[in-house]
Write an enzyme that holds these catalytic residues in place. Structure first.
Site, short mmCIF file in Angstrom:
data_model
loop_
_atom_site.label_atom_id
_atom_site.label_comp_id
_atom_site.label_asym_id
_atom_site.label_seq_id
_atom_site.Cartn_x
_atom_site.Cartn_y
_atom_site.Cartn_z
N THR A 41 0.82 -1.22 0.00
CA THR A 41 0.00 0.00 0.00
C THR A 41 0.85 1.27 0.00
O THR A 41 1.98 1.27 0.52
CB THR A 41 -0.91 -0.01 1.25
OG1 THR A 41 -1.47 1.29 1.44
CG2 THR A 41 -0.14 -0.36 2.52
N ASP A 42 0.29 2.36 -0.51
CA ASP A 42 0.96 3.67 -0.45
C ASP A 42 1.09 4.17 0.99
O ASP A 42 1.89 5.06 1.27
CB ASP A 42 0.20 4.70 -1.31
CG ASP A 42 -1.27 4.88 -0.95
OD1 ASP A 42 -1.74 4.25 0.02
OD2 ASP A 42 -1.96 5.65 -1.66
N GLU A 43 0.32 3.58 1.91
CA GLU A 43 0.32 4.11 3.28
C GLU A 43 1.66 3.90 3.98
O GLU A 43 1.94 4.54 5.00
CB GLU A 43 -0.83 3.49 4.09
CG GLU A 43 -2.17 3.79 3.44
CD GLU A 43 -3.38 3.52 4.32
OE1 GLU A 43 -3.25 3.60 5.55
OE2 GLU A 43 -4.44 3.23 3.75
N LYS A 72 2.51 -3.17 7.38
CA LYS A 72 2.68 -3.42 5.95
C LYS A 72 4.12 -3.10 5.53
O LYS A 72 4.73 -3.83 4.75
CB LYS A 72 1.70 -2.61 5.11
CG LYS A 72 0.25 -3.04 5.20
CD LYS A 72 -0.01 -4.44 4.69
CE LYS A 72 0.22 -4.58 3.19
NZ LYS A 72 -0.12 -5.96 2.72
N TYR A 85 -1.29 -0.14 11.11
CA TYR A 85 -1.52 -0.87 9.85
C TYR A 85 -0.39 -0.62 8.86
O TYR A 85 0.24 -1.54 8.33
CB TYR A 85 -2.86 -0.44 9.22
CG TYR A 85 -2.97 -0.79 7.74
CD1 TYR A 85 -3.01 -2.13 7.33
CD2 TYR A 85 -3.01 0.20 6.75
CE1 TYR A 85 -3.09 -2.45 5.97
CE2 TYR A 85 -3.10 -0.12 5.41
CZ TYR A 85 -3.14 -1.44 5.01
OH TYR A 85 -3.21 -1.76 3.68
P1 NAD Z 1 -9.48 -7.46 3.00
O1 NAD Z 1 -9.42 -7.11 4.45
O2 NAD Z 1 -10.75 -7.29 2.25
O3 NAD Z 1 -9.03 -8.96 2.78
C1 NAD Z 1 -7.98 -9.57 3.48
C2 NAD Z 1 -8.13 -11.07 3.34
O4 NAD Z 1 -7.03 -11.69 4.02
C3 NAD Z 1 -9.41 -11.62 3.98
O5 NAD Z 1 -10.01 -12.56 3.12
C4 NAD Z 1 -8.91 -12.29 5.26
O6 NAD Z 1 -9.72 -13.37 5.67
C5 NAD Z 1 -7.52 -12.74 4.84
N1 NAD Z 1 -6.61 -12.89 5.97
C6 NAD Z 1 -6.40 -12.05 7.01
N2 NAD Z 1 -5.47 -12.54 7.83
C7 NAD Z 1 -5.06 -13.72 7.29
C8 NAD Z 1 -4.10 -14.70 7.69
N3 NAD Z 1 -3.38 -14.56 8.80
N4 NAD Z 1 -3.94 -15.79 6.89
C9 NAD Z 1 -4.68 -15.95 5.76
N5 NAD Z 1 -5.60 -15.07 5.37
C10 NAD Z 1 -5.79 -13.96 6.12
O7 NAD Z 1 -8.30 -6.60 2.34
P2 NAD Z 1 -8.18 -6.00 0.88
O8 NAD Z 1 -8.74 -4.63 0.88
O9 NAD Z 1 -8.67 -7.00 -0.11
O10 NAD Z 1 -6.61 -5.86 0.78
C11 NAD Z 1 -5.81 -6.93 0.27
C12 NAD Z 1 -4.34 -6.51 0.30
O11 NAD Z 1 -4.19 -5.32 -0.48
C13 NAD Z 1 -3.84 -6.17 1.70
O12 NAD Z 1 -2.54 -6.66 1.81
C14 NAD Z 1 -3.83 -4.65 1.73
O13 NAD Z 1 -2.83 -4.18 2.59
C15 NAD Z 1 -3.53 -4.33 0.30
N6 NAD Z 1 -4.06 -3.02 -0.16
C16 NAD Z 1 -5.37 -2.70 0.02
C17 NAD Z 1 -5.83 -1.48 -0.45
C18 NAD Z 1 -7.29 -1.07 -0.30
O14 NAD Z 1 -7.64 0.06 -0.67
N7 NAD Z 1 -8.17 -1.94 0.16
C19 NAD Z 1 -4.95 -0.57 -1.09
C20 NAD Z 1 -3.63 -0.96 -1.27
C21 NAD Z 1 -3.18 -2.19 -0.80
#
Ligand code: NAD
Length: 313
Positions: free
Chosen positions: A120-122, A148, A144
């Site tokens: 993430t950009d964060e 990351k 968070y």
């Molecule tokens: P989300 O919270 O919707 O999904 C996370 C998934 O990971 C869930 O299905 C959860 O059950 C699973 N999970 C959590 N802990 C786990 C573990 N210990 N073992 C196995 N599975 C586990 O998140 P998202 O929004 O789909 O984000 C996915 C990735 O993208 C993350 O790494 C996040 O940091 C990154 N990201 C998200 C965004 C955003 O805007 N949502 C932006 C940039 C990066």
């Protein structure tokens, strides 16, 4: 033929990634490993051909069984909500740092040829003007983001120290169908559709750069194909908006007025602005396809049409 392991594939972005693979890579065998936390939902994968493994990326014994035989591992598994990390950081460190390391070690041991760590950009903190490129220093400000950043640094170390081919993607704020209604866009849409109030943090002047989840997944697929070991690739948004501007668009799309907006105390340590320069990935052919107007309209329509998906959450 490629076999792909998608960790966290029952969540918002991971499930879109798996759905996208079905169209573009039909021969691939896809394994999804997910712990099914509150954010994981098997309904996100309904109708999609895959093998599901219910498990934790911190579980080294399980990974020793599951990881071998995959040609590509993409790690989406994470605790992903900033507000929850402020309430309790431990689970964020466990999954986002220790879980990433445990997964990378399993990939190394199994000789997986390519790994993508989704980030993430964060991790960069907050920027008033301009944009970060991939060499910007990591200055995370929430638990968070710090967790990351820890996972990203572990990934870099596995590339340099052990020669694991792991690339890191960093993306802006995603929106689209099937996002858990705790993040601003799905929270506001699901509240507004029910005529409920929505909470706007502080002065509403925080700036986010929005990207449709399918564009994010296209960027990740490109990095899986051409990304270099240990390198970082930005996937920037296409619509930079203050939260107040975003709220105005959501009110309009849901046919509601400002009377439903409640100003609430600002989030602790709230980052003011994120902005990525994604020139590196664009030079490799990345070209986002979904404009914000259309993407937001379709997202609102999806939540209106799929109340059974979110009503019980
Ligand atoms: P989300 O919270 O919707 O999904 C996370 C998934 O990971 C869930 O299905 C959860 O059950 C699973 N999970 C959590 N802990 C786990 C573990 N210990 N073992 C196995 N599975 C586990 O998140 P998202 O929004 O789909 O984000 C996915 C990735 O993208 C993350 O790494 C996040 O940091 C990154 N990201 C998200 C965004 C955003 O805007 N949502 C932006 C940039 C990066």
């Amino acid at each position: 033929m490629k076999t792909i392991l998608v960790t966290g594939g029952a969540g918002f972005i991971g499930s879109h990634f798996v759905r996208g693979l079905r169209d573009t890579d039909v021969d691939a065998g896809v394994t999804v490993l997910d712990k099914l936390t509150y954010a994981g939902n098997l309904a996100n994968l309904e109708g999609v051909r895959h093998t599901f493994v219910h498990g934790d990326i911190c579980d080294a014994d399980l990974l020793r069984e599951v990881v071998p035989g995959h040609d590509l591992v993409v790690n989406f598994a994470a605790e992903s909500h900033v507000d929850r990390s402020i309430e309790g950081a431990a689970e964020f460190v466990r999954t986002n740092v220790l879980g990433t390391q445990t997964l990378l070690q399993a990939c190394l041991d199994a000789g997986v040829p390519k790994v993508v760590q989704v980030s993430t950009d964060e991790v960069y903190g907050s920027i008033e003007v301009g944009s970060w490129d991939e060499s910007a220093p990591l200055r995370p400000r929430s638990p968070y983001a710090a967790a990351k950043a820890g996972g990203d640094l572990i990934a870099r170390s596995y590339a340099i120290t052990y020669g694991l081919d792991v690339s890191i993607t960093r993306c802006g704020n995603n929106y689209g169908p099937r996002q858990f209604p705790e993040k601003i866009i799905p929270l506001f849409i699901t509240n507004l559709l029910r005529g409920r109030k929505v909470p706007l943090y502080g002065d509403g002047g925080h700036v986010r750069d929005w990207i449709h989840v399918e564009d994010h997944c296209a960027g990740i697929r490109l990095v899986a194909d051409v990304g270099q070991p240990g390198e970082v690739y930005h996937i920037a948004g296409t619509a930079e908006l203050t939260n107040k501007e975003l709220t105005a668009r959501l009110l309009e799309a849901c046919g509601r007025g400002w009377d439903l907006v409640e100003h609430v105390e600002d989030r602790k340590g709230h980052d003011r602005r994120y902005s990525l320069d994604d020139g590196r990935l664009r030079a490799l052919g990345y070209d986002p396809a979904i404009g914000f107007e259309r993407g937001l309209r379709n997202t609102v329509q999806w939540y209106a049409d799929n109340r059974e998906w979110w009503a019980g959450l």
